[in-house]
Design an enzyme around this catalytic site. Structure first.
Site, PDB file in Angstrom:
ATOM      1  N   LYS A  18     -15.639  72.911   2.411  1.00 30.03           N
ATOM      2  CA  LYS A  18     -16.350  71.713   1.949  1.00 30.03           C
ATOM      3  C   LYS A  18     -15.494  70.455   2.141  1.00 30.03           C
ATOM      4  CE  LYS A  18     -16.942  73.500  -2.253  1.00 30.03           C
ATOM      5  NZ  LYS A  18     -16.406  74.873  -2.050  1.00 30.03           N
ATOM      6  N   ARG A  94     -23.249  72.404  -9.759  1.00 26.75           N
ATOM      7  CA  ARG A  94     -22.922  73.827  -9.650  1.00 26.75           C
ATOM      8  C   ARG A  94     -23.640  74.687 -10.657  1.00 26.75           C
ATOM      9  NH1 ARG A  94     -17.016  75.048  -7.320  1.00 26.75           N
ATOM     10  NH2 ARG A  94     -16.680  72.934  -6.668  1.00 26.75           N
ATOM     11  N   ARG A 129      -4.073  77.819   2.474  1.00 25.98           N
ATOM     12  CA  ARG A 129      -4.317  76.380   2.312  1.00 25.98           C
ATOM     13  C   ARG A 129      -3.095  75.654   1.754  1.00 25.98           C
ATOM     14  NH1 ARG A 129      -9.411  74.207  -0.747  1.00 25.98           N
ATOM     15  NH2 ARG A 129      -8.793  75.793  -2.235  1.00 25.98           N
ATOM     16  N   ARG A 158      -2.416  74.513  -4.436  1.00 22.30           N
ATOM     17  CA  ARG A 158      -3.175  74.317  -5.679  1.00 22.30           C
ATOM     18  C   ARG A 158      -2.904  75.451  -6.656  1.00 22.30           C
ATOM     19  NH1 ARG A 158      -9.272  72.813  -4.238  1.00 22.30           N
ATOM     20  NH2 ARG A 158      -9.686  74.459  -5.750  1.00 22.30           N
ATOM     21  N   ARG A 169     -13.190  82.706  -9.026  1.00 17.90           N
ATOM     22  CA  ARG A 169     -13.979  81.523  -8.625  1.00 17.90           C
ATOM     23  C   ARG A 169     -15.220  81.956  -7.849  1.00 17.90           C
ATOM     24  NH1 ARG A 169      -9.092  78.732  -5.794  1.00 17.90           N
ATOM     25  NH2 ARG A 169     -10.638  77.387  -4.791  1.00 17.90           N
TER      26      ARG A 169
HETATM   27  P1  AP5 Z   1     -11.327  73.457   2.198  1.00 17.33           P
HETATM   28  O1  AP5 Z   1     -12.020  72.471   3.059  1.00 17.33           O
HETATM   29  O2  AP5 Z   1     -10.193  73.003   1.359  1.00 17.33           O
HETATM   30  O3  AP5 Z   1     -12.409  74.290   1.326  1.00 17.33           O
HETATM   31  P2  AP5 Z   1     -13.295  73.867   0.064  1.00 17.33           P
HETATM   32  O4  AP5 Z   1     -14.621  74.489   0.242  1.00 17.33           O
HETATM   33  O5  AP5 Z   1     -13.226  72.395  -0.158  1.00 17.33           O
HETATM   34  O6  AP5 Z   1     -12.502  74.668  -1.042  1.00 17.33           O
HETATM   35  P3  AP5 Z   1     -12.204  74.427  -2.573  1.00 17.33           P
HETATM   36  O7  AP5 Z   1     -11.227  75.495  -2.945  1.00 17.33           O
HETATM   37  O8  AP5 Z   1     -11.790  73.024  -2.825  1.00 17.33           O
HETATM   38  O9  AP5 Z   1     -13.533  74.740  -3.256  1.00 17.33           O
HETATM   39  P4  AP5 Z   1     -13.743  75.177  -4.709  1.00 17.33           P
HETATM   40  O10 AP5 Z   1     -15.187  75.047  -4.820  1.00 17.33           O
HETATM   41  O11 AP5 Z   1     -13.172  76.485  -5.064  1.00 17.33           O
HETATM   42  O12 AP5 Z   1     -12.823  74.157  -5.521  1.00 17.33           O
HETATM   43  P5  AP5 Z   1     -13.117  72.792  -6.287  1.00 17.33           P
HETATM   44  O13 AP5 Z   1     -11.938  71.944  -6.126  1.00 17.33           O
HETATM   45  O14 AP5 Z   1     -14.427  72.236  -5.919  1.00 17.33           O
HETATM   46  O15 AP5 Z   1     -10.825  74.646   3.166  1.00 17.33           O
HETATM   47  C1  AP5 Z   1     -10.086  75.731   2.673  1.00 17.33           C
HETATM   48  C2  AP5 Z   1      -8.979  76.104   3.686  1.00 17.33           C
HETATM   49  O16 AP5 Z   1      -9.564  76.622   4.875  1.00 17.33           O
HETATM   50  C3  AP5 Z   1      -8.116  74.916   4.133  1.00 17.33           C
HETATM   51  O17 AP5 Z   1      -6.803  75.370   4.296  1.00 17.33           O
HETATM   52  C4  AP5 Z   1      -8.730  74.490   5.478  1.00 17.33           C
HETATM   53  O18 AP5 Z   1      -7.759  73.918   6.344  1.00 17.33           O
HETATM   54  C5  AP5 Z   1      -9.238  75.814   6.023  1.00 17.33           C
HETATM   55  N1  AP5 Z   1     -10.499  75.690   6.776  1.00 17.33           N
HETATM   56  C6  AP5 Z   1     -11.586  74.943   6.433  1.00 17.33           C
HETATM   57  N2  AP5 Z   1     -12.582  75.120   7.339  1.00 17.33           N
HETATM   58  C7  AP5 Z   1     -12.116  76.012   8.262  1.00 17.33           C
HETATM   59  C8  AP5 Z   1     -12.688  76.610   9.427  1.00 17.33           C
HETATM   60  N3  AP5 Z   1     -13.936  76.317   9.810  1.00 17.33           N
HETATM   61  N4  AP5 Z   1     -11.925  77.484  10.127  1.00 17.33           N
HETATM   62  C9  AP5 Z   1     -10.642  77.792   9.721  1.00 17.33           C
HETATM   63  N5  AP5 Z   1     -10.057  77.256   8.624  1.00 17.33           N
HETATM   64  C10 AP5 Z   1     -10.787  76.382   7.898  1.00 17.33           C
HETATM   65  O19 AP5 Z   1     -13.214  73.307  -7.783  1.00 17.33           O
HETATM   66  C11 AP5 Z   1     -12.085  73.814  -8.462  1.00 17.33           C
HETATM   67  C12 AP5 Z   1     -12.431  74.164  -9.894  1.00 17.33           C
HETATM   68  O20 AP5 Z   1     -12.877  72.982 -10.584  1.00 17.33           O
HETATM   69  C13 AP5 Z   1     -13.583  75.162 -10.082  1.00 17.33           C
HETATM   70  O21 AP5 Z   1     -13.114  76.494 -10.021  1.00 17.33           O
HETATM   71  C14 AP5 Z   1     -14.109  74.775 -11.465  1.00 17.33           C
HETATM   72  O22 AP5 Z   1     -13.282  75.315 -12.472  1.00 17.33           O
HETATM   73  C15 AP5 Z   1     -13.936  73.272 -11.480  1.00 17.33           C
HETATM   74  N6  AP5 Z   1     -15.168  72.584 -11.021  1.00 17.33           N
HETATM   75  C16 AP5 Z   1     -15.355  71.973  -9.825  1.00 17.33           C
HETATM   76  N7  AP5 Z   1     -16.613  71.466  -9.735  1.00 17.33           N
HETATM   77  C17 AP5 Z   1     -17.222  71.769 -10.909  1.00 17.33           C
HETATM   78  C18 AP5 Z   1     -18.533  71.540 -11.416  1.00 17.33           C
HETATM   79  N8  AP5 Z   1     -19.477  70.916 -10.707  1.00 17.33           N
HETATM   80  N9  AP5 Z   1     -18.819  72.008 -12.657  1.00 17.33           N
HETATM   81  C19 AP5 Z   1     -17.889  72.651 -13.398  1.00 17.33           C
HETATM   82  N10 AP5 Z   1     -16.636  72.915 -12.976  1.00 17.33           N
HETATM   83  C20 AP5 Z   1     -16.296  72.468 -11.739  1.00 17.33           C
END
Ligand code: AP5
Length: 222
Positions: A18, A94, A129, A158, A169
């Site tokens: 994402k 979410r 990552r 992270r 997650r």
């Molecule tokens: P990356 O682009 O970083 O992936 P991402 O989908 O953004 O991953 P996140 O871990 O940030 O998502 P998440 O939903 O778990 O975490 P969030 O911060 O939202 O890519 C990942 C890796 O792969 C990178 O190294 C990249 O280089 C590589 N890559 C990407 N695309 C690739 C490809 N096509 N091919 C090869 N490699 C690739 O949430 C964290 C926490 O916050 C949650 O667990 C929750 O506790 C809380 N939270 C967040 N949002 C909410 C909400 N709406 N409500 C309640 N709690 C929330």
């Protein structure tokens, strides 16, 4: 008159890409990127009460309670820059209650992008990552390595990026995703996120430029 700005949501399991796709979308389309996870990490970094509470949930891979998240995202979304340039909402909503809160404000996306990535790939992406604390850029040791030694030396990980935590997650994601999808079923665009970064972006790019096209035609017709 200028056409209405685009309003886009992007969703997908943890580490599905994402944030990576959002960087590319933002660069090409100038949308304001609003990531729920980044807003929460900023609260943690600032040491606020909300940040402290949020971290307890994030460490367990659980959703942070709505009373913290909903206000935070809503405030950001209603800022003038997001209203003028359009927005790209990442990792939000979410849950059904978050989706309903947006519906109540009549906030609806033009497109709901869903990145579909298989589980083994997600784990590999999480474990490899790394983040650059200076530029905020997302790297991967294998798929998107740092450009030079200086950057490599300052990369961080992270706190929730372990195999054990990503499984929690992922479970939370599976428990909630259907409710959110049902709210946006008319505008869902599912993309194969297993493909390389540029391939995934090419699919998204096509969909976004066709939306933009449609918006400018509707606008000139009125
Ligand atoms: P990356 O682009 O970083 O992936 P991402 O989908 O953004 O991953 P996140 O871990 O940030 O998502 P998440 O939903 O778990 O975490 P969030 O911060 O939202 O890519 C990942 C890796 O792969 C990178 O190294 C990249 O280089 C590589 N890559 C990407 N695309 C690739 C490809 N096509 N091919 C090869 N490699 C690739 O949430 C964290 C926490 O916050 C949650 O667990 C929750 O506790 C809380 N939270 C967040 N949002 C909410 C909400 N709406 N409500 C309640 N709690 C929330």
């Amino acid at each position: 008159a200028e056409p209405e700005p685009m309003k886009i949501m992007i969703s997908g399991p943890p580490a599905s890409g994402k944030g990576t796709q959002c960087e590319l979308i933002k660069k090409k389309y100038g949308l304001v990127h609003i990531a729920a996870g980044d807003l929460l990490r900023a609260e943690i970094g600032a040491g606020t009460e909300n940040g402290k509470r949020a971290k307890e949930y994030m460490e367990k891979g659980m959703l942070v309670p709505s009373e913290i998240v909903v206000m935070m995202v809503k405030e950001r979304l209603l800022q003038p820059d997001a209203q003028e340039k359009g927005w790209l909402l990442d990792g939000y909503p979410r849950s059904l209650s978050q989706a309903t809160a947006l519906e109540d404000l009549r906030i609806q996306p033009d497109l709901f992008i869903l990145l579909d990535v298989s589980e083994e790939i997600l784990i590999e992406r999480v474990v490899g990552r790394r983040l650059d604390p200076v530029t905020g850029k997302i790297y991967h040791l294998k798929y998107s390595p740092p450009e030079n030694e200086e950057i490599a030396a300052r990369l961080t990980q992270r706190f929730d990026d372990t195999e054990e935590k990503v499984k929690l997650r992922l479970k939370t994601h599976h428990q909630n995703v259907e409710d959110v999808l049902s709210t946006y079923k008319d505008v869902i665009f599912k993309v194969n996120g297993d493909a390389p970064i540029e391939g995934v972006f090419a699919e998204i790019d096509k969909a976004l430029s066709s939306i933009l096209d449609k918006k400018s035609r509707t606008d000139s017709a009125s």
